[in-house]
Scaffold this active site. Structure first.
Site, PDB file in Angstrom:
ATOM      1  N   HIS A   8      45.072  48.338  45.048  1.00 16.68           N
ATOM      2  CA  HIS A   8      44.136  47.218  44.981  1.00 16.68           C
ATOM      3  C   HIS A   8      42.690  47.700  45.133  1.00 16.68           C
ATOM      4  CE1 HIS A   8      42.306  43.511  47.016  1.00 16.68           C
ATOM      5  NE2 HIS A   8      42.649  43.092  45.810  1.00 16.68           N
ATOM      6  N   GLU A  35      44.328  48.505  40.222  1.00 19.41           N
ATOM      7  CA  GLU A  35      43.746  47.204  39.907  1.00 19.41           C
ATOM      8  C   GLU A  35      42.239  47.312  40.040  1.00 19.41           C
ATOM      9  OE1 GLU A  35      42.091  43.234  41.353  1.00 19.41           O
ATOM     10  OE2 GLU A  35      42.134  45.200  42.322  1.00 19.41           O
ATOM     11  N   ASP A  37      38.409  44.838  39.403  1.00 17.64           N
ATOM     12  CA  ASP A  37      37.724  43.601  39.017  1.00 17.64           C
ATOM     13  C   ASP A  37      36.538  43.983  38.160  1.00 17.64           C
ATOM     14  OD1 ASP A  37      39.185  41.780  41.003  1.00 17.64           O
ATOM     15  OD2 ASP A  37      38.298  43.255  42.346  1.00 17.64           O
ATOM     16  N   HIS A  50      33.999  43.581  42.952  1.00 12.32           N
ATOM     17  CA  HIS A  50      34.728  42.355  43.263  1.00 12.32           C
ATOM     18  C   HIS A  50      33.774  41.175  43.397  1.00 12.32           C
ATOM     19  CE1 HIS A  50      36.472  39.275  45.930  1.00 12.32           C
ATOM     20  NE2 HIS A  50      37.571  39.521  45.244  1.00 12.32           N
ATOM     21  N   GLU A 118      41.152  42.454  36.485  1.00 14.32           N
ATOM     22  CA  GLU A 118      40.876  41.050  36.805  1.00 14.32           C
ATOM     23  C   GLU A 118      39.489  40.675  36.310  1.00 14.32           C
ATOM     24  OE1 GLU A 118      40.263  37.847  40.430  1.00 14.32           O
ATOM     25  OE2 GLU A 118      41.286  39.749  40.884  1.00 14.32           O
TER      26      GLU A 118
END
Length: 288
Positions: A8, A35, A37, A50, A118
Protein backbone atom coordinates in the site's frame (compact mmCIF):
# COMPACT_ATOMS: atom_id res chain seq x y z
CA UNK A 1 -5.22 -20.29 -1.72
CA UNK A 2 -2.98 -17.55 -0.25
CA UNK A 3 -4.24 -14.05 -1.10
CA UNK A 4 -2.28 -11.81 -3.44
CA UNK A 5 -0.42 -9.13 -1.48
CA UNK A 6 -0.17 -5.50 -2.60
CA UNK A 7 2.14 -3.02 -0.89
CA UNK A 8 0.00 0.00 0.00
CA UNK A 9 1.77 3.12 -1.31
CA UNK A 10 4.84 0.89 -1.21
CA UNK A 11 6.02 -0.62 2.08
CA UNK A 12 4.71 2.50 3.77
CA UNK A 13 4.94 0.98 7.21
CA UNK A 14 8.74 1.15 6.85
CA UNK A 15 9.43 4.22 4.69
CA UNK A 16 7.40 7.30 3.80
CA UNK A 17 4.47 6.49 1.55
CA UNK A 18 4.78 6.79 -2.22
CA UNK A 19 8.55 7.30 -2.06
CA UNK A 20 11.22 5.51 -4.04
CA UNK A 21 12.41 3.91 -0.78
CA UNK A 22 8.93 2.58 0.06
CA UNK A 23 8.55 0.93 -3.34
CA UNK A 24 12.07 -0.52 -3.34
CA UNK A 25 11.37 -1.97 0.11
CA UNK A 26 8.09 -3.44 -1.16
CA UNK A 27 10.00 -5.32 -3.85
CA UNK A 28 12.51 -6.58 -1.28
CA UNK A 29 9.59 -7.64 0.92
CA UNK A 30 8.35 -9.89 -1.86
CA UNK A 31 5.04 -8.11 -2.50
CA UNK A 32 3.10 -9.51 -5.45
CA UNK A 33 2.23 -5.99 -6.49
CA UNK A 34 2.18 -2.37 -5.42
CA UNK A 35 -0.56 0.21 -5.05
CA UNK A 36 -0.25 3.90 -5.84
CA UNK A 37 -2.50 6.96 -5.92
CA UNK A 38 -2.21 9.39 -8.81
CA UNK A 39 -2.94 13.08 -9.25
CA UNK A 40 -2.32 15.42 -12.16
CA UNK A 41 0.22 18.19 -11.68
CA UNK A 42 -0.19 21.74 -12.96
CA UNK A 43 1.83 20.80 -16.03
CA UNK A 44 -0.29 17.72 -16.73
CA UNK A 45 2.01 15.02 -15.35
CA UNK A 46 0.85 12.00 -13.33
CA UNK A 47 2.43 11.99 -9.90
CA UNK A 48 2.19 9.54 -6.98
CA UNK A 49 0.58 11.26 -4.00
CA UNK A 50 -2.34 10.32 -1.77
CA UNK A 51 -3.49 13.67 -0.41
CA UNK A 52 -4.65 16.55 -2.56
CA UNK A 53 -2.43 18.80 -0.44
CA UNK A 54 1.27 18.67 0.43
CA UNK A 55 1.41 19.50 4.12
CA UNK A 56 1.04 16.02 5.65
CA UNK A 57 3.78 14.23 3.73
CA UNK A 58 6.19 16.91 2.49
CA UNK A 59 7.84 20.17 3.52
CA UNK A 60 5.72 21.95 0.91
CA UNK A 61 2.37 23.72 1.15
CA UNK A 62 -0.69 24.03 -1.04
CA UNK A 63 -2.38 21.69 -3.50
CA UNK A 64 -0.57 19.06 -5.53
CA UNK A 65 -2.50 20.27 -8.60
CA UNK A 66 -1.07 23.77 -8.25
CA UNK A 67 2.54 22.59 -8.62
CA UNK A 68 4.57 21.38 -11.56
CA UNK A 69 6.27 18.00 -11.43
CA UNK A 70 9.65 19.74 -11.15
CA UNK A 71 8.42 21.73 -8.15
CA UNK A 72 7.14 18.58 -6.48
CA UNK A 73 10.42 16.74 -7.09
CA UNK A 74 12.22 19.50 -5.20
CA UNK A 75 10.26 18.74 -2.01
CA UNK A 76 11.35 16.57 0.90
CA UNK A 77 8.74 13.78 0.96
CA UNK A 78 10.52 11.35 3.27
CA UNK A 79 11.96 13.06 6.37
CA UNK A 80 8.59 13.29 8.13
CA UNK A 81 8.71 9.51 8.62
CA UNK A 82 11.80 9.85 10.82
CA UNK A 83 13.65 6.96 9.18
CA UNK A 84 17.06 7.14 7.52
CA UNK A 85 17.23 6.12 3.88
CA UNK A 86 19.54 3.14 3.30
CA UNK A 87 22.22 3.09 0.66
CA UNK A 88 20.77 2.32 -2.74
CA UNK A 89 17.31 3.66 -1.96
CA UNK A 90 18.03 7.16 -3.24
CA UNK A 91 18.69 10.50 -1.59
CA UNK A 92 16.01 12.77 -0.13
CA UNK A 93 15.77 14.59 -3.45
CA UNK A 94 15.04 11.33 -5.30
CA UNK A 95 11.95 10.25 -3.39
CA UNK A 96 9.00 11.96 -5.15
CA UNK A 97 7.89 9.72 -8.02
CA UNK A 98 5.95 10.38 -11.16
CA UNK A 99 3.96 7.43 -12.43
CA UNK A 100 6.59 7.10 -15.17
CA UNK A 101 9.28 6.80 -12.46
CA UNK A 102 7.32 4.07 -10.70
CA UNK A 103 6.81 2.14 -13.94
CA UNK A 104 10.54 2.30 -14.67
CA UNK A 105 11.32 1.03 -11.16
CA UNK A 106 8.90 -1.90 -11.48
CA UNK A 107 10.04 -2.80 -14.99
CA UNK A 108 13.66 -2.87 -13.85
CA UNK A 109 12.96 -5.94 -11.70
CA UNK A 110 12.41 -8.12 -14.76
CA UNK A 111 9.74 -10.14 -12.96
CA UNK A 112 5.94 -10.28 -13.14
CA UNK A 113 4.28 -7.72 -10.87
CA UNK A 114 0.87 -6.18 -10.38
CA UNK A 115 0.29 -2.44 -10.30
CA UNK A 116 -2.93 -1.10 -8.73
CA UNK A 117 -3.54 2.55 -9.62
CA UNK A 118 -6.06 4.56 -7.61
CA UNK A 119 -7.43 7.67 -9.30
CA UNK A 120 -8.01 10.31 -6.66
CA UNK A 121 -11.25 12.32 -6.64
CA UNK A 122 -12.51 14.94 -6.34
CA UNK A 123 -9.90 16.25 -8.77
CA UNK A 124 -9.77 19.83 -10.07
CA UNK A 125 -9.20 18.23 -13.47
CA UNK A 126 -12.34 16.07 -13.29
CA UNK A 127 -12.27 13.01 -15.55
CA UNK A 128 -9.32 14.44 -17.45
CA UNK A 129 -7.37 12.47 -14.84
CA UNK A 130 -8.67 9.20 -16.31
CA UNK A 131 -8.09 10.39 -19.87
CA UNK A 132 -4.52 11.39 -19.07
CA UNK A 133 -3.78 8.07 -17.38
CA UNK A 134 -5.05 6.00 -20.29
CA UNK A 135 -3.16 8.16 -22.80
CA UNK A 136 0.03 7.82 -20.74
CA UNK A 137 -0.29 4.04 -20.50
CA UNK A 138 -0.97 3.71 -24.22
CA UNK A 139 2.19 5.69 -24.94
CA UNK A 140 4.09 3.31 -22.67
CA UNK A 141 2.90 0.28 -24.66
CA UNK A 142 -0.05 -0.82 -22.50
CA UNK A 143 -2.33 -3.46 -24.03
CA UNK A 144 -5.96 -2.50 -23.22
CA UNK A 145 -7.33 -6.00 -23.81
CA UNK A 146 -5.13 -7.71 -21.22
CA UNK A 147 -4.24 -4.54 -19.27
CA UNK A 148 -0.61 -5.55 -19.33
CA UNK A 149 2.55 -3.55 -19.82
CA UNK A 150 5.21 -6.15 -20.47
CA UNK A 151 5.41 -8.15 -17.25
CA UNK A 152 3.15 -5.70 -15.37
CA UNK A 153 -0.58 -6.24 -14.91
CA UNK A 154 -2.36 -2.93 -14.33
CA UNK A 155 -5.64 -2.56 -12.43
CA UNK A 156 -7.62 0.62 -11.80
CA UNK A 157 -9.35 1.74 -8.60
CA UNK A 158 -11.51 4.65 -7.49
CA UNK A 159 -14.19 5.56 -4.98
CA UNK A 160 -15.83 7.56 -7.77
CA UNK A 161 -18.30 5.49 -9.85
CA UNK A 162 -17.96 8.00 -12.70
CA UNK A 163 -14.28 7.12 -12.83
CA UNK A 164 -15.17 3.44 -13.26
CA UNK A 165 -17.62 4.26 -16.07
CA UNK A 166 -14.98 6.35 -17.83
CA UNK A 167 -12.27 3.69 -17.51
CA UNK A 168 -14.65 0.93 -18.65
CA UNK A 169 -14.56 2.45 -22.13
CA UNK A 170 -10.96 1.25 -22.49
CA UNK A 171 -9.81 -0.95 -19.60
CA UNK A 172 -10.92 -4.57 -19.17
CA UNK A 173 -13.85 -5.25 -16.84
CA UNK A 174 -12.02 -7.75 -14.64
CA UNK A 175 -9.38 -5.17 -13.63
CA UNK A 176 -11.75 -2.35 -12.64
CA UNK A 177 -12.01 -2.07 -8.86
CA UNK A 178 -14.78 -0.02 -7.24
CA UNK A 179 -13.60 1.11 -3.80
CA UNK A 180 -16.16 1.21 -1.00
CA UNK A 181 -16.15 2.37 2.62
CA UNK A 182 -18.93 3.26 5.02
CA UNK A 183 -19.24 7.02 5.51
CA UNK A 184 -18.43 8.03 9.08
CA UNK A 185 -19.41 11.68 9.74
CA UNK A 186 -16.83 12.09 12.50
CA UNK A 187 -14.05 10.93 10.21
CA UNK A 188 -15.15 13.44 7.57
CA UNK A 189 -15.26 16.15 10.24
CA UNK A 190 -11.82 15.32 11.59
CA UNK A 191 -10.23 15.03 8.15
CA UNK A 192 -11.70 18.08 6.46
CA UNK A 193 -12.54 20.54 9.24
CA UNK A 194 -15.43 21.85 7.15
CA UNK A 195 -18.29 23.87 8.53
CA UNK A 196 -21.52 22.03 9.19
CA UNK A 197 -23.23 22.95 5.90
CA UNK A 198 -20.33 21.94 3.66
CA UNK A 199 -19.69 18.92 5.83
CA UNK A 200 -23.29 17.74 5.50
CA UNK A 201 -23.26 18.24 1.74
CA UNK A 202 -20.03 16.29 1.41
CA UNK A 203 -21.38 13.43 3.51
CA UNK A 204 -24.44 13.24 1.24
CA UNK A 205 -22.22 13.14 -1.85
CA UNK A 206 -20.08 10.39 -0.31
CA UNK A 207 -23.14 8.35 0.64
CA UNK A 208 -24.53 8.61 -2.88
CA UNK A 209 -21.17 7.53 -4.28
CA UNK A 210 -21.09 4.56 -1.90
CA UNK A 211 -24.60 3.46 -2.92
CA UNK A 212 -23.74 3.80 -6.61
CA UNK A 213 -20.48 1.94 -6.07
CA UNK A 214 -22.18 -0.95 -4.29
CA UNK A 215 -24.71 -1.15 -7.11
CA UNK A 216 -21.91 -1.30 -9.70
CA UNK A 217 -20.44 -4.25 -7.83
CA UNK A 218 -23.83 -5.94 -7.31
CA UNK A 219 -24.61 -5.65 -11.03
CA UNK A 220 -21.08 -6.86 -11.84
CA UNK A 221 -20.43 -3.81 -14.00
CA UNK A 222 -16.94 -3.94 -12.50
CA UNK A 223 -15.00 -7.11 -11.89
CA UNK A 224 -13.49 -6.14 -8.55
CA UNK A 225 -14.64 -4.75 -5.21
CA UNK A 226 -12.30 -2.79 -2.97
CA UNK A 227 -13.71 -2.55 0.56
CA UNK A 228 -11.81 -1.40 3.62
CA UNK A 229 -11.29 -3.80 6.52
CA UNK A 230 -13.95 -2.06 8.62
CA UNK A 231 -16.46 -2.32 5.77
CA UNK A 232 -15.83 -6.08 5.48
CA UNK A 233 -16.28 -6.61 9.21
CA UNK A 234 -19.51 -4.59 9.12
CA UNK A 235 -20.90 -6.38 6.04
CA UNK A 236 -19.35 -9.87 5.90
CA UNK A 237 -22.36 -11.48 4.22
CA UNK A 238 -22.37 -8.92 1.43
CA UNK A 239 -18.65 -9.43 0.83
CA UNK A 240 -19.03 -13.21 0.90
CA UNK A 241 -21.88 -12.93 -1.64
CA UNK A 242 -19.68 -10.86 -3.94
CA UNK A 243 -17.00 -13.53 -3.78
CA UNK A 244 -19.51 -16.34 -4.36
CA UNK A 245 -20.84 -14.47 -7.41
CA UNK A 246 -17.37 -14.30 -8.95
CA UNK A 247 -16.29 -10.79 -7.98
CA UNK A 248 -12.65 -10.46 -7.00
CA UNK A 249 -12.27 -8.67 -3.66
CA UNK A 250 -9.23 -6.55 -2.75
CA UNK A 251 -9.31 -5.31 0.86
CA UNK A 252 -7.38 -2.35 2.30
CA UNK A 253 -5.50 -1.62 4.58
CA UNK A 254 -4.66 -4.97 6.16
CA UNK A 255 -1.93 -4.45 8.76
CA UNK A 256 -2.59 -7.06 11.44
CA UNK A 257 -2.28 -10.83 11.47
CA UNK A 258 -5.81 -11.07 12.89
CA UNK A 259 -7.32 -9.15 9.97
CA UNK A 260 -5.27 -11.03 7.38
CA UNK A 261 -6.34 -14.45 8.66
CA UNK A 262 -9.97 -13.35 9.01
CA UNK A 263 -10.08 -12.09 5.44
CA UNK A 264 -8.30 -15.13 4.03
CA UNK A 265 -10.82 -17.32 5.84
CA UNK A 266 -13.64 -15.32 4.27
CA UNK A 267 -12.25 -16.08 0.84
CA UNK A 268 -10.86 -12.62 0.04
CA UNK A 269 -8.45 -12.96 -2.87
CA UNK A 270 -6.29 -9.83 -2.49
CA UNK A 271 -4.94 -7.83 0.46
CA UNK A 272 -3.41 -4.35 0.42
CA UNK A 273 -1.05 -3.65 3.32
CA UNK A 274 1.55 -1.20 4.62
CA UNK A 275 3.62 -4.16 5.87
CA UNK A 276 3.71 -6.81 3.11
CA UNK A 277 6.51 -8.91 4.61
CA UNK A 278 4.66 -9.23 7.94
CA UNK A 279 1.34 -10.12 6.32
CA UNK A 280 2.90 -12.65 3.96
CA UNK A 281 4.64 -14.35 6.91
CA UNK A 282 1.35 -14.47 8.86
CA UNK A 283 -0.49 -16.08 5.96
CA UNK A 284 2.25 -18.56 5.14
CA UNK A 285 2.63 -19.54 8.81
CA UNK A 286 -1.10 -20.28 8.97
CA UNK A 287 -1.10 -22.43 5.81
CA UNK A 288 -1.05 -26.17 6.60
Amino acid sequence: MTPVIFAHRGSSGTYAEHTRAAYLQALEDGADGVECDVHLTRDGQLVCFHDTTLERTTNGTGDVADHTLAELRALDASSWKGVDLPAGFGEIGDQVLSLADLLALLRSTGRPLKLAIELKHPSPFGLRLEESLIAFLMDEGWDPESSTLGLLEVSFMSFNPDSMHQLAETAPHHLLCQLVADVEPQEVRDALRFGSIAEGALINVMRRALKEGEELIDRQEVGMAGPGVQYVRAHPERVRRWIDEGTRVRVWTVNTEEDALYLAGLGVQELTTDVPARIRLALESATP
